[in-house]
Design a protein around this motif. Sequence first.
Motif, short mmCIF file in Angstrom:
data_model
loop_
_atom_site.label_atom_id
_atom_site.label_comp_id
_atom_site.label_asym_id
_atom_site.label_seq_id
_atom_site.Cartn_x
_atom_site.Cartn_y
_atom_site.Cartn_z
N ALA A 120 -5.98 4.63 -11.69
CA ALA A 120 -6.08 4.09 -10.17
C ALA A 120 -5.11 3.45 -9.67
N ALA A 121 -4.43 3.66 -8.51
CA ALA A 121 -3.45 2.91 -7.54
C ALA A 121 -3.84 1.74 -7.38
N ALA A 122 -2.93 0.62 -7.49
CA ALA A 122 -3.17 -0.54 -7.03
C ALA A 122 -2.77 -0.86 -5.61
N SER A 123 -3.60 -1.54 -4.60
CA SER A 123 -3.14 -1.70 -3.48
C SER A 123 -2.97 -3.25 -3.07
N TRP A 124 -1.98 -3.59 -2.45
CA TRP A 124 -1.82 -4.85 -1.75
C TRP A 124 -1.60 -5.16 -0.29
N ARG A 125 -2.55 -5.64 0.29
CA ARG A 125 -2.31 -5.84 1.58
C ARG A 125 -2.17 -7.20 2.15
N PHE A 126 -1.44 -7.43 3.17
CA PHE A 126 -1.22 -8.73 3.71
C PHE A 126 -0.77 -8.36 5.22
N GLU A 127 -0.44 -9.70 6.01
CA GLU A 127 -0.06 -9.71 7.25
C GLU A 127 1.31 -10.36 7.12
N ALA A 128 2.13 -9.79 7.83
CA ALA A 128 3.52 -10.38 8.15
C ALA A 128 4.35 -9.64 9.19
N ILE A 129 5.13 -10.58 9.92
CA ILE A 129 5.97 -10.12 10.93
C ILE A 129 5.17 -9.36 12.18
N GLY A 130 3.85 -9.96 12.23
CA GLY A 130 2.92 -9.46 13.28
C GLY A 130 2.27 -8.03 13.06
N THR A 131 2.18 -7.58 11.78
CA THR A 131 1.68 -6.27 11.69
C THR A 131 0.98 -6.15 10.30
N ALA A 132 0.36 -5.39 10.09
CA ALA A 132 -0.38 -5.06 8.75
C ALA A 132 0.52 -4.47 7.62
N TRP A 133 0.62 -4.95 6.39
CA TRP A 133 1.21 -4.39 5.30
C TRP A 133 0.32 -3.72 4.33
N GLU A 134 0.98 -2.74 3.59
CA GLU A 134 0.19 -2.24 2.36
C GLU A 134 1.24 -1.72 1.56
N VAL A 135 1.21 -2.52 0.39
CA VAL A 135 2.14 -1.96 -0.82
C VAL A 135 1.24 -1.21 -1.78
N VAL A 136 1.20 -0.09 -2.35
CA VAL A 136 0.61 0.74 -3.14
C VAL A 136 1.38 0.95 -4.26
N THR A 137 1.01 0.49 -5.55
CA THR A 137 1.61 1.19 -6.73
C THR A 137 0.81 1.42 -8.02
N ASP A 138 1.34 2.01 -9.00
CA ASP A 138 0.58 2.59 -10.23
C ASP A 138 -0.23 1.33 -10.84
N ALA A 174 12.21 -2.64 -8.39
CA ALA A 174 12.59 -3.50 -9.44
C ALA A 174 11.46 -3.84 -10.31
N ALA A 175 10.40 -4.28 -9.57
CA ALA A 175 9.42 -4.88 -10.65
C ALA A 175 8.33 -3.97 -11.36
N ARG A 176 8.11 -2.78 -10.43
CA ARG A 176 7.02 -1.91 -10.70
C ARG A 176 7.49 -0.28 -10.48
N PRO A 177 8.53 -0.05 -11.39
CA PRO A 177 8.92 1.51 -11.10
C PRO A 177 7.86 2.49 -11.39
N GLY A 178 8.01 3.70 -10.50
CA GLY A 178 6.76 4.76 -10.34
C GLY A 178 6.63 5.09 -9.07
N ASP A 179 5.29 5.56 -8.81
CA ASP A 179 4.97 5.73 -7.56
C ASP A 179 4.77 4.70 -6.70
N ILE A 180 5.26 4.68 -5.50
CA ILE A 180 5.26 3.26 -4.68
C ILE A 180 5.24 3.99 -3.14
N VAL A 181 4.30 3.23 -2.45
CA VAL A 181 4.35 3.38 -0.88
C VAL A 181 4.40 2.09 -0.28
N VAL A 182 5.31 1.87 0.61
CA VAL A 182 5.42 0.48 1.37
C VAL A 182 5.01 0.66 2.87
N ASP A 183 4.18 0.50 3.44
CA ASP A 183 3.70 0.66 4.84
C ASP A 183 3.73 -0.57 5.46
#
Length: 297
Positions: free
Chosen positions: A2-20, A155-164
Amino acid sequence: MAAASWRFEAIGTAWEVVTDAPLPAAARDAVQTVIDAFDREWSRFRADSVVSALAVEGGSVPAPADAAPMLDAFAALGAATGGAVNPLVGASLDALGYDAAYSLRDDGQRPAPSDWRERLTWRDGTLSLSGPAMIDVGALGKGRLVDLVLDVVAAARPGDIVVDAGGDLAVRGRPHRIGLEHPFDPRRAIGVWEVADAALCASAVNRRSWPSATGATLHHVLDARTGQPVRTYAATWAVAADAMTADAIATALFFEGGSRLAHEWGAEWVRMTTDGAVEWSPGCGADLFLGADSVER
């Protein structure tokens, strides 16, 4: 796995970073460092930022690393749109109420300086303003930051990535199907777009909108020549190789000349007019749910 999702708030919006796999703590810290540095340099909502300091008296400062790529892009945007896109639009946004205090108090339209290329310079490692003015990089800045975060994550986690970042996103690896939210009804989509090793950015007049004293709706997408919110288009979407380009094109598409610049920069696009018609670029890869009033441009 399963992919790993990291969610946080920054610059006034919601972020999600999804990695393998989950990002290491050091990589998360590096992402936060990149975002904080960008915010300290370019946020007009922070009194301690570089652009806020320049807004008081102008002057010269060491140019942030992103000054040249972003402001070079602004120069192209301004030329393509006849001056409708302008990085000195900050005071225009403030006047309509989209200010650091989020007052949402309409004090009237204020055109941005049309001679911004003479007032604002970026060369030889120096960023200079000939007098007080508020730089606002909202036309493409969030896309630029998505690209910077993507570089750290890859650079830290090559592979499938989504930065939203609140709907402005970059994808690396396997394709992802992204819904195109209807600007008049967030429960609906006007289509889906499969994105792989590219970025998709969107802009819409229903985001960051507020009523004026007269009851008219104001929003953050302004024509710098008039200081007024745009009224012809309701939403735009653009796909390009990187998020800064996609974000810039999504902004340019609100104006005459935006589609021509998209072609020159190799970006595909979709946009919806305020009366509900959908337009799209030749060869656009989006799967659109079309009506009779839709047309390829």
